[in-house]
Design a protein around this motif. Structure first.
Motif, PDB file in Angstrom:
ATOM      1  N   THR A   3      -1.966   0.911   4.798  1.00 21.68           N
ATOM      2  CA  THR A   3      -1.976   2.327   5.157  1.00 21.68           C
ATOM      3  C   THR A   3      -0.807   2.599   6.104  1.00 21.68           C
ATOM      4  O   THR A   3      -0.190   1.668   6.635  1.00 21.68           O
ATOM      5  CB  THR A   3      -3.280   2.714   5.867  1.00 21.68           C
ATOM      6  OG1 THR A   3      -3.335   2.043   7.133  1.00 21.68           O
ATOM      7  CG2 THR A   3      -4.505   2.382   5.020  1.00 21.68           C
ATOM      8  N   LYS A   4      -0.539   3.859   6.360  1.00 22.21           N
ATOM      9  CA  LYS A   4       0.539   4.225   7.284  1.00 22.21           C
ATOM     10  C   LYS A   4       0.283   3.648   8.670  1.00 22.21           C
ATOM     11  O   LYS A   4       1.195   3.116   9.308  1.00 22.21           O
ATOM     12  CB  LYS A   4       0.683   5.738   7.342  1.00 22.21           C
ATOM     13  CG  LYS A   4       1.180   6.331   6.044  1.00 22.21           C
ATOM     14  CD  LYS A   4       1.174   7.839   6.067  1.00 22.21           C
ATOM     15  CE  LYS A   4       1.614   8.375   4.710  1.00 22.21           C
ATOM     16  NZ  LYS A   4       1.604   9.816   4.645  1.00 22.21           N
ATOM     17  N   SER A   5      -0.957   3.724   9.134  1.00 22.02           N
ATOM     18  CA  SER A   5      -1.295   3.184  10.454  1.00 22.02           C
ATOM     19  C   SER A   5      -1.142   1.669  10.482  1.00 22.02           C
ATOM     20  O   SER A   5      -0.622   1.112  11.449  1.00 22.02           O
ATOM     21  CB  SER A   5      -2.726   3.560  10.834  1.00 22.02           C
ATOM     22  OG  SER A   5      -2.829   4.928  11.068  1.00 22.02           O
ATOM     23  N   ARG A   8       2.471   0.782  10.871  1.00 25.30           N
ATOM     24  CA  ARG A   8       2.954   0.970  12.246  1.00 25.30           C
ATOM     25  C   ARG A   8       2.558  -0.208  13.128  1.00 25.30           C
ATOM     26  O   ARG A   8       3.378  -0.732  13.884  1.00 25.30           O
ATOM     27  CB  ARG A   8       2.393   2.264  12.846  1.00 25.30           C
ATOM     28  CG  ARG A   8       3.022   3.516  12.317  1.00 25.30           C
ATOM     29  CD  ARG A   8       2.507   4.766  13.019  1.00 25.30           C
ATOM     30  NE  ARG A   8       2.781   4.706  14.450  1.00 25.30           N
ATOM     31  CZ  ARG A   8       1.885   5.007  15.385  1.00 25.30           C
ATOM     32  NH1 ARG A   8       0.671   5.394  15.077  1.00 25.30           N
ATOM     33  NH2 ARG A   8       2.214   4.935  16.656  1.00 25.30           N
ATOM     34  N   ALA A 101       9.597   5.269  12.099  1.00 21.56           N
ATOM     35  CA  ALA A 101       8.680   6.320  11.638  1.00 21.56           C
ATOM     36  C   ALA A 101       8.814   6.537  10.139  1.00 21.56           C
ATOM     37  O   ALA A 101       7.813   6.667   9.428  1.00 21.56           O
ATOM     38  CB  ALA A 101       8.953   7.618  12.393  1.00 21.56           C
ATOM     39  N   SER A 104       7.271   3.690   7.966  1.00 18.85           N
ATOM     40  CA  SER A 104       5.814   3.590   8.029  1.00 18.85           C
ATOM     41  C   SER A 104       5.100   4.819   7.474  1.00 18.85           C
ATOM     42  O   SER A 104       3.900   4.782   7.254  1.00 18.85           O
ATOM     43  CB  SER A 104       5.351   3.321   9.463  1.00 18.85           C
ATOM     44  OG  SER A 104       5.691   4.379  10.316  1.00 18.85           O
ATOM     45  N   GLN A 105       5.828   5.890   7.213  1.00 23.44           N
ATOM     46  CA  GLN A 105       5.180   7.132   6.812  1.00 23.44           C
ATOM     47  C   GLN A 105       5.385   7.538   5.357  1.00 23.44           C
ATOM     48  O   GLN A 105       4.567   8.260   4.809  1.00 23.44           O
ATOM     49  CB  GLN A 105       5.643   8.289   7.710  1.00 23.44           C
ATOM     50  CG  GLN A 105       5.216   8.147   9.149  1.00 23.44           C
ATOM     51  CD  GLN A 105       3.708   8.159   9.306  1.00 23.44           C
ATOM     52  OE1 GLN A 105       3.031   8.997   8.737  1.00 23.44           O
ATOM     53  NE2 GLN A 105       3.178   7.219  10.051  1.00 23.44           N
ATOM     54  N   ILE A 106       6.466   7.122   4.731  1.00 22.59           N
ATOM     55  CA  ILE A 106       6.720   7.595   3.374  1.00 22.59           C
ATOM     56  C   ILE A 106       6.254   6.569   2.339  1.00 22.59           C
ATOM     57  O   ILE A 106       6.019   5.409   2.663  1.00 22.59           O
ATOM     58  CB  ILE A 106       8.213   7.972   3.161  1.00 22.59           C
ATOM     59  CG1 ILE A 106       9.130   6.754   3.276  1.00 22.59           C
ATOM     60  CG2 ILE A 106       8.626   9.044   4.149  1.00 22.59           C
ATOM     61  CD1 ILE A 106      10.584   7.072   2.961  1.00 22.59           C
TER      62      ILE A 106
END
Length: 126
Positions: A3-5, A8, A101, A104-106
């Motif tokens: 997942t995105k989290s 990160r 960022a 980890s986000q796209i």
């Protein structure tokens, strides 16, 4: 699939643990600007999925699977950081945090295409 989290957290653990050192949960929480409780919860998920090892009241260590997954985030972040800084003109500190960022986000597909674009853009300038 992370997942995105999870990305990160894994990325933060990887960067903090470079040179083979173990990482404390408090360091991860500080770097990510989250609570210790959030870090404990996420580290348990990463343990369950085989990305890290952490005994109670001990430091965090990446597994080989965790290192592989983190490398898949780290390399694109370095490419994007260089692109943002040297081609777009973003300040170094912002380029570094923005690249983290982005990776980890796209989506993986968008990341692959963005990294390819950054590499082609850099190659055409030289």
């Amino acid at each position: 699939m992370l997942t995105k989290s999870q990305k990160r957290y894994l990325f933060a653990i990887y960067r903090l643990g470079q040179n083979g050192r173990s990482v404390k949960s408090t360091e991860v929480a500080s770097v990510l600007g989250v609570t210790k409780a959030s870090t404990v919860k996420m580290t348990q998920k990463l343990i369950d999925e085989g990305y890290i090892i952490k005994e109670p009241y001990r430091e965090i260590t990446l597994t080989s699977e965790g290192i592989k997954a983190a490398n898949e985030l780290y390399t694109p972040s370095i490419i994007l950081q260089d692109f943002l800084e040297n081609r777009v003109g973003v300040e170094r500190k912002n380029a570094e945090s923005d690249s983290v960022a982005i990776v980890s986000q796209i989506s993986d597909d968008a990341l692959d295409k963005l990294v390819s674009f950054a590499l082609q853009s850099t190659a055409t300038v030289k």
